[in-house]
Write a protein that holds these residues in place. Structure first.
Motif, PDB file in Angstrom:
ATOM      1  N   VAL A 119       0.810  -1.028  -0.105  1.00 59.97           N
ATOM      2  CA  VAL A 119      -0.181   0.118  -0.068  1.00 59.97           C
ATOM      3  C   VAL A 119       0.768   1.245   0.028  1.00 59.97           C
ATOM      4  O   VAL A 119       1.864   1.326   0.718  1.00 59.97           O
ATOM      5  CB  VAL A 119      -0.892   0.115   1.228  1.00 59.97           C
ATOM      6  CG1 VAL A 119      -1.673   1.356   1.222  1.00 59.97           C
ATOM      7  CG2 VAL A 119      -1.875  -1.233   0.993  1.00 59.97           C
ATOM      8  N   CYS A 120       0.499   2.491  -0.951  1.00 62.39           N
ATOM      9  CA  CYS A 120       1.164   3.630  -0.712  1.00 62.39           C
ATOM     10  C   CYS A 120       0.046   4.537  -0.498  1.00 62.39           C
ATOM     11  O   CYS A 120      -0.807   4.675  -1.496  1.00 62.39           O
ATOM     12  CB  CYS A 120       1.867   3.780  -2.106  1.00 62.39           C
ATOM     13  SG  CYS A 120       2.932   5.169  -2.185  1.00 62.39           S
ATOM     14  N   GLY A 121       0.248   5.429   0.562  1.00 61.45           N
ATOM     15  CA  GLY A 121      -0.854   6.245   1.066  1.00 61.45           C
ATOM     16  C   GLY A 121      -2.120   5.194   1.395  1.00 61.45           C
ATOM     17  O   GLY A 121      -2.023   4.720   2.285  1.00 61.45           O
ATOM     18  N   ASP A 122      -3.223   5.368   0.728  1.00 58.14           N
ATOM     19  CA  ASP A 122      -4.264   4.860   0.879  1.00 58.14           C
ATOM     20  C   ASP A 122      -4.652   3.977  -0.417  1.00 58.14           C
ATOM     21  O   ASP A 122      -5.880   3.646  -0.419  1.00 58.14           O
ATOM     22  CB  ASP A 122      -5.490   5.699   1.239  1.00 58.14           C
ATOM     23  CG  ASP A 122      -5.938   6.953  -0.050  1.00 58.14           C
ATOM     24  OD1 ASP A 122      -4.977   6.948  -0.825  1.00 58.14           O
ATOM     25  OD2 ASP A 122      -6.742   7.512   0.266  1.00 58.14           O
ATOM     26  N   GLN A 123      -3.828   3.603  -1.059  1.00 64.24           N
ATOM     27  CA  GLN A 123      -4.025   2.886  -2.443  1.00 64.24           C
ATOM     28  C   GLN A 123      -3.239   1.504  -2.456  1.00 64.24           C
ATOM     29  O   GLN A 123      -2.121   1.626  -1.995  1.00 64.24           O
ATOM     30  CB  GLN A 123      -3.481   3.671  -3.533  1.00 64.24           C
ATOM     31  CG  GLN A 123      -4.125   5.071  -3.813  1.00 64.24           C
ATOM     32  CD  GLN A 123      -3.668   5.611  -5.077  1.00 64.24           C
ATOM     33  OE1 GLN A 123      -2.935   4.954  -5.978  1.00 64.24           O
ATOM     34  NE2 GLN A 123      -3.827   6.903  -5.390  1.00 64.24           N
ATOM     35  N   LEU A 124      -4.078   0.575  -2.691  1.00 63.62           N
ATOM     36  CA  LEU A 124      -3.336  -0.831  -2.756  1.00 63.62           C
ATOM     37  C   LEU A 124      -2.975  -0.797  -4.017  1.00 63.62           C
ATOM     38  O   LEU A 124      -3.450  -0.783  -4.929  1.00 63.62           O
ATOM     39  CB  LEU A 124      -4.595  -1.835  -2.512  1.00 63.62           C
ATOM     40  CG  LEU A 124      -4.272  -3.438  -2.529  1.00 63.62           C
ATOM     41  CD1 LEU A 124      -3.089  -3.715  -1.477  1.00 63.62           C
ATOM     42  CD2 LEU A 124      -5.300  -4.197  -2.586  1.00 63.62           C
ATOM     43  N   LEU A 125      -1.723  -1.210  -4.054  1.00 59.25           N
ATOM     44  CA  LEU A 125      -0.872  -1.099  -5.379  1.00 59.25           C
ATOM     45  C   LEU A 125      -1.228  -2.380  -6.306  1.00 59.25           C
ATOM     46  O   LEU A 125      -1.145  -3.663  -5.466  1.00 59.25           O
ATOM     47  CB  LEU A 125       0.541  -0.942  -5.122  1.00 59.25           C
ATOM     48  CG  LEU A 125       0.804   0.372  -4.522  1.00 59.25           C
ATOM     49  CD1 LEU A 125       2.322   0.722  -4.105  1.00 59.25           C
ATOM     50  CD2 LEU A 125       0.252   1.489  -5.231  1.00 59.25           C
ATOM     51  N   ASP A 126      -1.078  -2.518  -7.604  1.00 59.22           N
ATOM     52  CA  ASP A 126      -1.029  -3.472  -8.508  1.00 59.22           C
ATOM     53  C   ASP A 126       0.415  -4.075  -8.680  1.00 59.22           C
ATOM     54  O   ASP A 126       1.303  -3.206  -8.849  1.00 59.22           O
ATOM     55  CB  ASP A 126      -1.816  -3.356  -9.690  1.00 59.22           C
ATOM     56  CG  ASP A 126      -3.464  -3.002  -9.321  1.00 59.22           C
ATOM     57  OD1 ASP A 126      -3.895  -3.859  -8.522  1.00 59.22           O
ATOM     58  OD2 ASP A 126      -3.932  -2.236 -10.114  1.00 59.22           O
ATOM     59  N   HIS A 127       0.593  -5.234  -9.079  1.00 50.67           N
ATOM     60  CA  HIS A 127       1.917  -5.680  -9.249  1.00 50.67           C
ATOM     61  C   HIS A 127       2.429  -5.161 -10.554  1.00 50.67           C
ATOM     62  O   HIS A 127       3.651  -5.027 -10.507  1.00 50.67           O
ATOM     63  CB  HIS A 127       1.700  -7.095  -9.647  1.00 50.67           C
ATOM     64  CG  HIS A 127       1.443  -8.180  -8.461  1.00 50.67           C
ATOM     65  ND1 HIS A 127       1.400  -9.391  -8.287  1.00 50.67           N
ATOM     66  CD2 HIS A 127       1.501  -7.648  -7.089  1.00 50.67           C
ATOM     67  CE1 HIS A 127       1.252 -10.046  -7.004  1.00 50.67           C
ATOM     68  NE2 HIS A 127       1.220  -8.739  -6.260  1.00 50.67           N
ATOM     69  N   TYR A 128       1.937  -4.857 -11.679  1.00 53.77           N
ATOM     70  CA  TYR A 128       2.296  -4.028 -12.757  1.00 53.77           C
ATOM     71  C   TYR A 128       2.550  -2.748 -12.875  1.00 53.77           C
ATOM     72  O   TYR A 128       3.412  -2.208 -13.447  1.00 53.77           O
ATOM     73  CB  TYR A 128       1.339  -4.566 -13.893  1.00 53.77           C
ATOM     74  CG  TYR A 128      -0.005  -3.456 -13.648  1.00 53.77           C
ATOM     75  CD1 TYR A 128      -0.005  -2.010 -14.374  1.00 53.77           C
ATOM     76  CD2 TYR A 128      -1.110  -3.820 -13.217  1.00 53.77           C
ATOM     77  CE1 TYR A 128      -1.055  -1.443 -14.101  1.00 53.77           C
ATOM     78  CE2 TYR A 128      -2.126  -3.200 -13.051  1.00 53.77           C
ATOM     79  CZ  TYR A 128      -2.133  -1.974 -13.342  1.00 53.77           C
ATOM     80  OH  TYR A 128      -3.226  -1.141 -13.335  1.00 53.77           O
ATOM     81  N   GLN A 129       2.455  -2.051 -11.663  1.00 50.70           N
ATOM     82  CA  GLN A 129       2.779  -0.858 -11.409  1.00 50.70           C
ATOM     83  C   GLN A 129       4.299  -0.593 -11.308  1.00 50.70           C
ATOM     84  O   GLN A 129       4.656  -0.866 -10.481  1.00 50.70           O
ATOM     85  CB  GLN A 129       1.872   0.082 -10.206  1.00 50.70           C
ATOM     86  CG  GLN A 129       0.475   0.229 -10.650  1.00 50.70           C
ATOM     87  CD  GLN A 129      -0.251   0.893  -9.326  1.00 50.70           C
ATOM     88  OE1 GLN A 129      -0.683   0.391  -8.535  1.00 50.70           O
ATOM     89  NE2 GLN A 129      -0.539   2.257  -9.515  1.00 50.70           N
ATOM     90  N   SER A 130       4.730   0.415 -12.087  1.00 49.37           N
ATOM     91  CA  SER A 130       5.993   0.698 -11.746  1.00 49.37           C
ATOM     92  C   SER A 130       6.264   1.700 -10.491  1.00 49.37           C
ATOM     93  O   SER A 130       5.178   2.475 -10.454  1.00 49.37           O
ATOM     94  CB  SER A 130       6.863   1.409 -13.035  1.00 49.37           C
ATOM     95  OG  SER A 130       6.221   2.841 -13.254  1.00 49.37           O
ATOM     96  N   LEU A 131       7.397   1.555  -9.996  1.00 48.86           N
ATOM     97  CA  LEU A 131       7.439   2.700  -8.558  1.00 48.86           C
ATOM     98  C   LEU A 131       7.463   4.159  -8.964  1.00 48.86           C
ATOM     99  O   LEU A 131       7.018   4.996  -8.510  1.00 48.86           O
ATOM    100  CB  LEU A 131       9.060   2.309  -8.193  1.00 48.86           C
ATOM    101  CG  LEU A 131       9.135   0.768  -7.689  1.00 48.86           C
ATOM    102  CD1 LEU A 131      10.398   0.626  -6.739  1.00 48.86           C
ATOM    103  CD2 LEU A 131       7.666   0.727  -6.529  1.00 48.86           C
ATOM    104  N   LYS A 132       8.047   4.342 -10.294  1.00 51.77           N
ATOM    105  CA  LYS A 132       8.063   5.815 -10.963  1.00 51.77           C
ATOM    106  C   LYS A 132       6.549   6.167 -10.949  1.00 51.77           C
ATOM    107  O   LYS A 132       6.320   7.380 -10.533  1.00 51.77           O
ATOM    108  CB  LYS A 132       8.818   5.892 -11.978  1.00 51.77           C
ATOM    109  CG  LYS A 132       9.040   7.349 -12.590  1.00 51.77           C
ATOM    110  CD  LYS A 132       9.826   7.463 -14.110  1.00 51.77           C
ATOM    111  CE  LYS A 132      11.251   7.052 -13.614  1.00 51.77           C
ATOM    112  NZ  LYS A 132      12.119   6.888 -14.725  1.00 51.77           N
ATOM    113  N   ASP A 133       5.758   5.407 -11.649  1.00 52.06           N
ATOM    114  CA  ASP A 133       4.344   5.708 -11.742  1.00 52.06           C
ATOM    115  C   ASP A 133       3.689   5.872 -10.475  1.00 52.06           C
ATOM    116  O   ASP A 133       2.716   6.630 -10.193  1.00 52.06           O
ATOM    117  CB  ASP A 133       3.538   4.681 -12.614  1.00 52.06           C
ATOM    118  CG  ASP A 133       4.017   4.606 -14.160  1.00 52.06           C
ATOM    119  OD1 ASP A 133       4.627   5.783 -14.441  1.00 52.06           O
ATOM    120  OD2 ASP A 133       3.884   3.499 -14.615  1.00 52.06           O
ATOM    121  N   VAL A 134       3.857   5.050  -9.328  1.00 52.35           N
ATOM    122  CA  VAL A 134       3.350   5.182  -8.195  1.00 52.35           C
ATOM    123  C   VAL A 134       3.745   6.445  -7.528  1.00 52.35           C
ATOM    124  O   VAL A 134       2.937   7.320  -6.852  1.00 52.35           O
ATOM    125  CB  VAL A 134       3.952   4.029  -7.402  1.00 52.35           C
ATOM    126  CG1 VAL A 134       3.444   4.135  -5.799  1.00 52.35           C
ATOM    127  CG2 VAL A 134       3.415   2.510  -7.884  1.00 52.35           C
TER     128      VAL A 134
END
Length: 260
Positions: free
Chosen positions: A219-234
């Protein structure tokens, strides 16, 4: 039979088991047998030293590039852990590991020169032009100088420019019934912005020695992250709210898979 190879490390051991160490003795090098490093610098397929090291992005196991390419002709699984690398195109999920290859060449004397000489002979025997990248220069004596302490800090801690995202991994806990895991000792990590949440999960799994049955929610902030997301996009999507002193803060927890 050739004598065993040793790797020199800086240490503070004295000779003869003496506990009295002078300033000059404390700067002496401790030599370790090279075979202690074999699990990290040899290919699991050919059992030779890594050449053109290539790492599988799904599980982070490393092999010689030619070895893993041949393996993927008849299998889509990692030779070490048997994870499915890709259903149809496993070669898509391997990346060159230049840093590890540089380490291997530095630890094994003359390996690089020997490999390049073999490549030159391969082209010459077949009447082909030798590529410029594999031309071997005339041998010359190699002089290895010990670095002074004042220069050691700068050379060891130089951060490659491609590692442009700094992470802070915060463990928030595990679901009841999950207790067989190690604590994450390395919470601060610097990685490439092209790395994905999946790579972060794999890092966590390896360091905490997690069972494959456990699920890692990031989780980043209040968002559950998907596996495909790049860290730069996050980092771009969440913004300053996710940063703490310039670090991208990711919270993660361990849960049991939902029963269908």
């Amino acid at each position: 039979m050739s004598p065993p190879l040793f790797v020199s490390c800086y240490g503070g051991r004295s000779h003869g088991g003496s506990t009295h160490i002078s300033d000059s003795e404390s700067e002496e090098e401790t030599k370790l047998p090279l075979n202690q490093f074999y699990p990290y610098i040899r290919c699991g397929l050919c059992c030779g030293f890594l050449i053109d090291a290539a790492t599988i992005t799904e599980c982070l196991h490393t092999f010689c590039k030619s070895c893993i390419v041949k393996h993927f002709f008849h299998s889509n699984r990692c030779p070490t852990c048997s994870i499915v690398v890709h259903q149809t195109q496993p070669l898509y999920n391997i990346r060159p590991d230049r840093q590890l290859q540089d380490i291997v060449y530095k630890m094994v004397p003359f390996l690089e020169a020997s490999e390049r000489a073999q490549m030159c002979n391969f082209y010459k025997e077949r009447g082909l032009e030798v590529p410029k990248t594999v031309v071997v220069s005339p041998p010359c004596p190699v002089v290895i100088k010990r670095q002074k302490k004042e220069n050691l800090h700068q050379s060891v801690f130089t951060i490659p420019p491609e590692l442009d995202v700094s992470l802070l991994l915060e463990f928030v806990g595990a679901e009841e019934g999950i207790n067989d895991f190690k604590p994450l000792e390395r919470r601060y990590v610097r990685v490439s912005g092209e790395a994905t949440v999946r790579h972060v999960e794999l890092f966590i799994r390896r360091k905490m020695e997690l069972s494959a049955t456990y699920q890692v929610d990031v989780v980043c902030g209040d968002q559950l992250l998907d596996h495909y997301q790049s860290l730069k996009d996050v980092q771009n999507s969440v913004g300053e709210e996710a940063l703490q002193d310039g670090l991208l803060v990711l919270h993660f927890g361990l849960v049991l898979p939902s029963k269908s």
